[in-house]
Scaffold this motif. Structure first.
Motif, PDB file in Angstrom:
ATOM      1  N   TYR A   9      -1.167   7.557  -0.500  1.00 25.60           N
ATOM      2  CA  TYR A   9      -0.020   6.649  -0.500  1.00 25.60           C
ATOM      3  C   TYR A   9       1.169   7.372   0.120  1.00 25.60           C
ATOM      4  O   TYR A   9       1.269   8.604   0.085  1.00 25.60           O
ATOM      5  CB  TYR A   9       0.297   6.090  -1.882  1.00 25.60           C
ATOM      6  N   GLU A  10       2.061   6.585   0.687  1.00 24.51           N
ATOM      7  CA  GLU A  10       3.082   7.113   1.587  1.00 24.51           C
ATOM      8  C   GLU A  10       3.980   8.145   0.915  1.00 24.51           C
ATOM      9  O   GLU A  10       4.304   9.176   1.505  1.00 24.51           O
ATOM     10  CB  GLU A  10       3.914   5.938   2.142  1.00 24.51           C
ATOM     11  N   ASP A  33      -4.555   2.867   2.410  1.00 24.97           N
ATOM     12  CA  ASP A  33      -3.368   2.888   1.578  1.00 24.97           C
ATOM     13  C   ASP A  33      -3.749   2.506   0.146  1.00 24.97           C
ATOM     14  O   ASP A  33      -4.380   1.465  -0.081  1.00 24.97           O
ATOM     15  CB  ASP A  33      -2.331   1.912   2.129  1.00 24.97           C
ATOM     16  N   PRO A  35      -2.449   2.362  -4.163  1.00 22.08           N
ATOM     17  CA  PRO A  35      -1.237   2.314  -4.990  1.00 22.08           C
ATOM     18  C   PRO A  35      -0.926   3.685  -5.587  1.00 22.08           C
ATOM     19  O   PRO A  35      -1.821   4.520  -5.780  1.00 22.08           O
ATOM     20  CB  PRO A  35      -1.585   1.289  -6.073  1.00 22.08           C
ATOM     21  N   GLY A  36       0.337   3.917  -5.875  1.00 21.10           N
ATOM     22  CA  GLY A  36       0.740   5.181  -6.471  1.00 21.10           C
ATOM     23  C   GLY A  36       0.273   5.355  -7.904  1.00 21.10           C
ATOM     24  O   GLY A  36       0.276   6.464  -8.435  1.00 21.10           O
ATOM     25  N   ARG A  40      -7.215   1.748  -9.388  1.00 22.59           N
ATOM     26  CA  ARG A  40      -7.650   1.778  -7.993  1.00 22.59           C
ATOM     27  C   ARG A  40      -9.148   1.451  -8.008  1.00 22.59           C
ATOM     28  O   ARG A  40     -10.003   2.341  -7.939  1.00 22.59           O
ATOM     29  CB  ARG A  40      -7.396   3.158  -7.384  1.00 22.59           C
TER      30      ARG A  40
END
Length: 307
Positions: A9-10, A33, A35-36, A40
């Motif tokens: 994730y970014e 991508d 989720p933080g 998942r």
């Protein structure tokens, strides 16, 4: 050979460490991508429950922890090396020690500046399922000066180490440079410019910029569904870099083992030992939907128990 797939994730700084390594080696990769925060649902079956990010996938081989990921990238493309000029042991040890010692103090400085913007659900997850501590601004405030002094001291050491050379081990970057860099990246990306003077970051500006300029290689997006299908349809690659009975503790291939991080996010992963040495371990894990997988871990930082 299957494509390199990075589940990340970014705003994950450890993901940024791997993205820069991919840039250093100018590798093409697929970007999934995630989720933080959990859940998942299409990644957890691939990792056997391991919950940290990033995770690298190559077919049905799953690499957990940045130290295992960087070692795998080095085997895939030895040049330019992440361990130049005989620096393998030093780079590994320094990177591991830096990340372990710097992580909580770095968070302490970070939340001093942006703690009010961190979502409550993220703070709750880090307290209950990940770090085991409260990283809210209010909870960390009493230790701010302590954390600040620690980070400032480490930056002074880093500036001294880089005063006579472009990178820590000479003219070429190493995995140790990336480990040190990623904690600074987290602060510089999220904190106001005053943090540079507060921590003495101006002294390492040119080094920081050299690493930033490496970029992220060549990535193309991929959906979690597509990545899961690749794992399901593939077979794990033969393990050729480790011996089946090379475990220094005497564990034999075929033993059922449980692998658990020894610092945070202590979710155990269970599998059958394929091969190991003092630095790496590979287990076979079968998931009801994903099928047969090889999950790779670094040995330092993890507890391995025979079941």
């Amino acid at each position: 050979m299957h494509d390199i797939i990075l589940h990340h994730y970014e705003f994950s700084t450890f993901s940024e460490k791997v993205r820069i390594a991919l840039g250093l080696k100018q590798l093409a990769w697929r970007s999934v991508d995630i989720p933080g925060l959990p859940p998942r649902p299409l990644l957890t079956p691939l990792t056997g429950g391991y919950r940290r990010a990033p995770v690298m996938q190559v077919g049905a081989d799953i690499y957990c922890d940045t130290h295992a990921i960087l070692a795998a990238l080095e085997r895939m493309r030895p040049e330019p090396s992440l361990f130049p000029a005989g620096s393998l042991g030093l780079a590994r040890g320094l990177g591991f020690a830096w990340e372990r010692q710097m992580w909580i103090p770095t968070i302490g400085v970070l939340v001093h500046y942006i703690g009010e913007h961190i979502p409550p659900e993220f703070i709750k997850d880090r307290k209950e399922g990940y770090l085991g501590i409260d990283i809210s601004k209010e909870a960390m405030a009493p230790q701010f000066q302590e954390h600040l002094q620690f980070v400032r001291g480490q930056m002074a050491w880093l500036a001294q180490a880089l005063s006579a050379r472009p990178f820590l081990f000479g003219d070429a970057p190493s995995a140790a440079d990336l480990a040190c860099w990623q904690t600074i990246f987290l602060l510089r990306k999220n904190c106001p410019p005053e943090v540079d003077a507060l921590l003495g970051l101006h002294a390492i500006q040119t080094w920081y910029d050299r690493i930033l300029a490496m970029g992220h290689g060549h990535s193309t997006p991929m959906t979690p569904e597509a990545a899961f299908d690749i794992a399901r349809q593939a077979s794990p690659a033969p393990v050729t870099h480790l011996q089946p009975d090379g475990d220094p503790g005497g564990l034999k291939a075929g033993t059922t083992v449980r692998i658990t991080p020894d610092d945070n996010a202590r979710v155990p992963v269970t599998g059958t030992l394929v091969a190991a040495d003092a630095f790496d371990i590979v287990v076979h894990h079968r998931d009801a939907q994903a099928g047969d997988l090889h999950i790779h871990f670094p040995r330092p930082g993890y507890t391995v128990e025979a079941l």
